[in-house]
Design a protein around this motif. Structure first.
Motif, PDB file in Angstrom:
ATOM      1  N   PHE A  24       0.828  -1.204   0.000  1.00 28.64           N
ATOM      2  CA  PHE A  24       0.000   0.000   0.000  1.00 28.64           C
ATOM      3  C   PHE A  24       0.863   1.255   0.000  1.00 28.64           C
ATOM      4  O   PHE A  24       0.583   2.220  -0.708  1.00 28.64           O
ATOM      5  CB  PHE A  24      -0.935   0.012   1.208  1.00 28.64           C
ATOM      6  CG  PHE A  24      -1.714   1.287   1.320  1.00 28.64           C
ATOM      7  CD1 PHE A  24      -2.823   1.511   0.520  1.00 28.64           C
ATOM      8  CD2 PHE A  24      -1.313   2.293   2.185  1.00 28.64           C
ATOM      9  CE1 PHE A  24      -3.523   2.707   0.585  1.00 28.64           C
ATOM     10  CE2 PHE A  24      -2.001   3.487   2.259  1.00 28.64           C
ATOM     11  CZ  PHE A  24      -3.112   3.688   1.467  1.00 28.64           C
ATOM     12  N   TYR A  28       0.848   4.114  -2.811  1.00 31.52           N
ATOM     13  CA  TYR A  28       0.576   5.511  -2.474  1.00 31.52           C
ATOM     14  C   TYR A  28       1.699   6.422  -2.968  1.00 31.52           C
ATOM     15  O   TYR A  28       1.445   7.442  -3.594  1.00 31.52           O
ATOM     16  CB  TYR A  28       0.394   5.647  -0.951  1.00 31.52           C
ATOM     17  CG  TYR A  28       0.005   7.053  -0.542  1.00 31.52           C
ATOM     18  CD1 TYR A  28      -1.320   7.439  -0.513  1.00 31.52           C
ATOM     19  CD2 TYR A  28       0.983   7.997  -0.222  1.00 31.52           C
ATOM     20  CE1 TYR A  28      -1.677   8.735  -0.172  1.00 31.52           C
ATOM     21  CE2 TYR A  28       0.639   9.291   0.118  1.00 31.52           C
ATOM     22  CZ  TYR A  28      -0.695   9.653   0.147  1.00 31.52           C
ATOM     23  OH  TYR A  28      -1.035  10.942   0.471  1.00 31.52           O
ATOM     24  N   TRP A  61      -7.247   0.083  -3.505  1.00 28.14           N
ATOM     25  CA  TRP A  61      -6.614  -0.891  -2.615  1.00 28.14           C
ATOM     26  C   TRP A  61      -7.514  -2.104  -2.393  1.00 28.14           C
ATOM     27  O   TRP A  61      -7.066  -3.243  -2.380  1.00 28.14           O
ATOM     28  CB  TRP A  61      -6.234  -0.240  -1.273  1.00 28.14           C
ATOM     29  CG  TRP A  61      -5.620  -1.254  -0.372  1.00 28.14           C
ATOM     30  CD1 TRP A  61      -6.159  -1.818   0.734  1.00 28.14           C
ATOM     31  CD2 TRP A  61      -4.354  -1.887  -0.557  1.00 28.14           C
ATOM     32  NE1 TRP A  61      -5.313  -2.750   1.261  1.00 28.14           N
ATOM     33  CE2 TRP A  61      -4.195  -2.822   0.483  1.00 28.14           C
ATOM     34  CE3 TRP A  61      -3.343  -1.744  -1.511  1.00 28.14           C
ATOM     35  CZ2 TRP A  61      -3.065  -3.609   0.607  1.00 28.14           C
ATOM     36  CZ3 TRP A  61      -2.209  -2.536  -1.394  1.00 28.14           C
ATOM     37  CH2 TRP A  61      -2.076  -3.459  -0.352  1.00 28.14           C
TER      38      TRP A  61
ATOM     39  N   PHE B  35       0.254  15.376   1.645  1.00 29.24           N
ATOM     40  CA  PHE B  35       0.385  14.011   1.120  1.00 29.24           C
ATOM     41  C   PHE B  35       0.877  13.023   2.187  1.00 29.24           C
ATOM     42  O   PHE B  35       0.448  11.870   2.205  1.00 29.24           O
ATOM     43  CB  PHE B  35       1.298  13.988  -0.114  1.00 29.24           C
ATOM     44  CG  PHE B  35       0.620  14.557  -1.335  1.00 29.24           C
ATOM     45  CD1 PHE B  35      -0.388  13.850  -1.985  1.00 29.24           C
ATOM     46  CD2 PHE B  35       0.961  15.804  -1.825  1.00 29.24           C
ATOM     47  CE1 PHE B  35      -1.043  14.366  -3.101  1.00 29.24           C
ATOM     48  CE2 PHE B  35       0.316  16.336  -2.940  1.00 29.24           C
ATOM     49  CZ  PHE B  35      -0.680  15.614  -3.578  1.00 29.24           C
ATOM     50  N   GLU B  36       1.747  13.485   3.091  1.00 28.59           N
ATOM     51  CA  GLU B  36       2.245  12.618   4.161  1.00 28.59           C
ATOM     52  C   GLU B  36       1.098  12.260   5.120  1.00 28.59           C
ATOM     53  O   GLU B  36       0.921  11.118   5.522  1.00 28.59           O
ATOM     54  CB  GLU B  36       3.371  13.305   4.959  1.00 28.59           C
ATOM     55  CG  GLU B  36       4.678  13.484   4.197  1.00 28.59           C
ATOM     56  CD  GLU B  36       4.628  14.604   3.163  1.00 28.59           C
ATOM     57  OE1 GLU B  36       3.753  15.496   3.272  1.00 28.59           O
ATOM     58  OE2 GLU B  36       5.461  14.581   2.228  1.00 28.59           O
ATOM     59  N   LEU B  38      -2.121  12.442   4.470  1.00 29.46           N
ATOM     60  CA  LEU B  38      -3.182  11.684   3.783  1.00 29.46           C
ATOM     61  C   LEU B  38      -2.882  10.191   3.753  1.00 29.46           C
ATOM     62  O   LEU B  38      -3.788   9.361   3.892  1.00 29.46           O
ATOM     63  CB  LEU B  38      -3.351  12.216   2.346  1.00 29.46           C
ATOM     64  CG  LEU B  38      -4.482  11.568   1.544  1.00 29.46           C
ATOM     65  CD1 LEU B  38      -5.846  11.896   2.156  1.00 29.46           C
ATOM     66  CD2 LEU B  38      -4.451  12.018   0.091  1.00 29.46           C
ATOM     67  N   GLU B  39      -1.594   9.860   3.608  1.00 23.31           N
ATOM     68  CA  GLU B  39      -1.228   8.435   3.576  1.00 23.31           C
ATOM     69  C   GLU B  39      -1.670   7.743   4.871  1.00 23.31           C
ATOM     70  O   GLU B  39      -2.230   6.642   4.845  1.00 23.31           O
ATOM     71  CB  GLU B  39       0.280   8.257   3.367  1.00 23.31           C
ATOM     72  CG  GLU B  39       0.637   6.782   3.233  1.00 23.31           C
ATOM     73  CD  GLU B  39       2.124   6.537   2.994  1.00 23.31           C
ATOM     74  OE1 GLU B  39       2.899   7.513   2.963  1.00 23.31           O
ATOM     75  OE2 GLU B  39       2.496   5.369   2.832  1.00 23.31           O
ATOM     76  N   GLU B  41      -4.049   8.736   6.907  1.00 23.37           N
ATOM     77  CA  GLU B  41      -5.523   8.702   7.001  1.00 23.37           C
ATOM     78  C   GLU B  41      -6.106   7.555   6.184  1.00 23.37           C
ATOM     79  O   GLU B  41      -6.987   6.821   6.653  1.00 23.37           O
ATOM     80  CB  GLU B  41      -6.115  10.030   6.497  1.00 23.37           C
ATOM     81  CG  GLU B  41      -5.960  11.173   7.480  1.00 23.37           C
ATOM     82  CD  GLU B  41      -6.437  12.510   6.918  1.00 23.37           C
ATOM     83  OE1 GLU B  41      -7.264  12.500   5.979  1.00 23.37           O
ATOM     84  OE2 GLU B  41      -5.960  13.545   7.388  1.00 23.37           O
ATOM     85  N   ILE B  42      -5.602   7.398   4.976  1.00 28.23           N
ATOM     86  CA  ILE B  42      -6.135   6.320   4.116  1.00 28.23           C
ATOM     87  C   ILE B  42      -5.707   4.960   4.669  1.00 28.23           C
ATOM     88  O   ILE B  42      -6.473   4.002   4.666  1.00 28.23           O
ATOM     89  CB  ILE B  42      -5.666   6.487   2.653  1.00 28.23           C
ATOM     90  CG1 ILE B  42      -6.161   7.826   2.089  1.00 28.23           C
ATOM     91  CG2 ILE B  42      -6.197   5.345   1.784  1.00 28.23           C
ATOM     92  CD1 ILE B  42      -5.620   8.175   0.720  1.00 28.23           C
ATOM     93  N   SER B  43      -4.473   4.910   5.167  1.00 28.97           N
ATOM     94  CA  SER B  43      -3.962   3.661   5.731  1.00 28.97           C
ATOM     95  C   SER B  43      -4.833   3.185   6.896  1.00 28.97           C
ATOM     96  O   SER B  43      -5.088   1.993   7.051  1.00 28.97           O
ATOM     97  CB  SER B  43      -2.520   3.879   6.184  1.00 28.97           C
ATOM     98  OG  SER B  43      -1.951   2.658   6.530  1.00 28.97           O
ATOM     99  N   LYS B  45      -7.929   3.731   7.200  1.00 26.96           N
ATOM    100  CA  LYS B  45      -9.200   3.231   6.649  1.00 26.96           C
ATOM    101  C   LYS B  45      -9.052   1.808   6.131  1.00 26.96           C
ATOM    102  O   LYS B  45      -9.943   0.987   6.313  1.00 26.96           O
ATOM    103  CB  LYS B  45      -9.664   4.123   5.494  1.00 26.96           C
ATOM    104  CG  LYS B  45     -10.317   5.403   5.911  1.00 26.96           C
ATOM    105  CD  LYS B  45     -10.858   6.135   4.700  1.00 26.96           C
ATOM    106  CE  LYS B  45     -11.334   7.516   5.065  1.00 26.96           C
ATOM    107  NZ  LYS B  45     -11.723   8.305   3.894  1.00 26.96           N
ATOM    108  N   VAL B  46      -7.935   1.541   5.462  1.00 26.70           N
ATOM    109  CA  VAL B  46      -7.795   0.217   4.837  1.00 26.70           C
ATOM    110  C   VAL B  46      -7.150  -0.821   5.755  1.00 26.70           C
ATOM    111  O   VAL B  46      -7.328  -2.016   5.551  1.00 26.70           O
ATOM    112  CB  VAL B  46      -7.035   0.294   3.479  1.00 26.70           C
ATOM    113  CG1 VAL B  46      -7.838   1.071   2.462  1.00 26.70           C
ATOM    114  CG2 VAL B  46      -5.648   0.871   3.628  1.00 26.70           C
ATOM    115  N   PHE B  47      -6.396  -0.346   6.747  1.00 23.19           N
ATOM    116  CA  PHE B  47      -5.806  -1.281   7.725  1.00 23.19           C
ATOM    117  C   PHE B  47      -6.188  -0.848   9.131  1.00 23.19           C
ATOM    118  O   PHE B  47      -5.405  -0.174   9.801  1.00 23.19           O
ATOM    119  CB  PHE B  47      -4.273  -1.289   7.644  1.00 23.19           C
ATOM    120  CG  PHE B  47      -3.724  -1.633   6.305  1.00 23.19           C
ATOM    121  CD1 PHE B  47      -3.827  -2.920   5.810  1.00 23.19           C
ATOM    122  CD2 PHE B  47      -3.084  -0.675   5.533  1.00 23.19           C
ATOM    123  CE1 PHE B  47      -3.318  -3.241   4.569  1.00 23.19           C
ATOM    124  CE2 PHE B  47      -2.574  -0.984   4.293  1.00 23.19           C
ATOM    125  CZ  PHE B  47      -2.690  -2.269   3.805  1.00 23.19           C
TER     126      PHE B  47
END
Lengths: 184, 143
Positions: A24, A28, A61, B35-36, B38-39, B41-43, B45-47
């Motif tokens: 991931f 990204y 993802w 961007f740092e 956001l990574e 935040e999304i991470s 959500k998915v993990f």
């Protein structure tokens, strides 16, 4: 080939629970900024771009383990981003109760709001010029001008012939050029 | 790189003014460190973190246990009935027997039963047999 790892690395690492976070992270690092600018070219302001990008990354993802490699990973990601952006624009247009060209005004206003006091006036002009383009031309122009994609790549993402894409791009470029000349 | 050159050349031929513009993405209203951040935040959500997953499991377990216990208690009270007491009719054996005998038997019968109960018929038989046995013994002794 990307600095962080190849598409193949991303796909292989995604298959194992112990390495999927690494996958991931690579995904990204290699694609988030590119997709950001791709979306931003269409939706214009940062806040909306942020919303769409988050949805795109989560969807990508969740689907990556089922990705069969029939197209390039980048093509697949741009397709997801394009679909999400078009869906978002459709919803946004419905929400707006302004005049027919209300969305164009919105696009220009949000671009203006995103500029700082010393902002790039040229980019503001370009934004205003783009706001007058039909959706399809705006999309093709964004992918060619900002994303620097070949017609072949754009064709795979949008499922449109290269000839039709060239025509759309040329129309878009001519309209923008005319606007810039008239507002110089 | 060749790709970018091709795009630039094409643009110069089509729209010289547009081609001369400096494409700037620097000032586009993007917050610093976006961007740092956001990574992460999304991470999330998915993990979802292991701790959060475990917390969720514990909460679920407690909830299900509480519901199960409450259901058992409710079921117990809802299905509970007053204890069944078996009441046997009260009997006074002696008086009933007396009553039965009074109704059934005549006075003569009672007298007969009474005298019969006094008469020991077995004694005579036994005595006779004993006498015979004694006589027989005598006979044997005489021999």
């Amino acid at each position: 080939m990307s600095a962080g790892g190849t598409d193949q690395d991303i796909l292989e690492l995604a298959q194992h629970p112990s390495t999927e976070q690494e996958s991931f992270s690579l995904l990204y690092k290699n694609y988030a900024q590119k997709l950001y600018w791709h979306i931003r070219g269409m939706v214009s302001n940062h806040e909306d771009t942020d919303d769409v990008l988050q949805d795109v990354m989560v969807k990508a993802w969740r689907g990556i383990k089922r990705f069969r490699g029939e197209s390039k990973l980048s093509t697949w990601l741009y397709r997801i981003a394009t679909n999400e952006t078009i869906t978002f624009l459709g919803k946004r247009n419905k929400r707006q109760t302004a005049s027919i060209d209300g969305d164009d005004d919105y696009l220009h206003d949000t671009m203006k709001a995103d500029q700082s006091v010393d902002g790039d006036i040229v980019m503001l002009k370009l934004g205003k010029a783009m706001s007058g383009l039909p959706e399809k031309q705006k999309l093709v122009f964004t992918m060619r001008y900002f994303d620097e994609m070949t017609y072949d790549e754009i064709s795979k993402v949008l499922g449109t012939s290269v000839g039709a894409l060239k025509a759309s791009y040329h129309h878009a470029v001519n309209k923008i050029e005319k606007f810039l000349t008239e507002n110089d | 790189m060749a790709q970018q050159d091709d795009i630039k050349k094409e643009l110069e031929g089509l729209a010289p003014k547009l081609a001369s513009l400096k494409r700037s993405k620097a000032d586009a209203g993007i917050p610093e460190g976006y961007f740092e951040q956001l990574e992460g935040e999304i991470s999330e959500k998915v993990f979802p973190s292991v701790e959060k997953v475990n917390q969720g499991r514990v909460v679920k377990l407690w909830t299900y246990t509480s519901i199960a216990v409450a259901a058992c208690i409710a079921l117990f009270f809802l299905t509970r009935q007053p204890a069944q007491i078996i009441e046997y009719p009260s009997i006074d054996p002696l008086s009933d027997a007396e009553e039965f005998m009074m109704e059934t038997f005549e006075t003569e019968d009672l007298e007969m039963f009474y005298s019969a109960s006094l008469e020991d018929t077995t004694t005579n038989i036994d005595a006779e047999s004993i006498l015979i046995e004694e006589n027989h013994l005598e006979e044997l002794l005489n021999i």
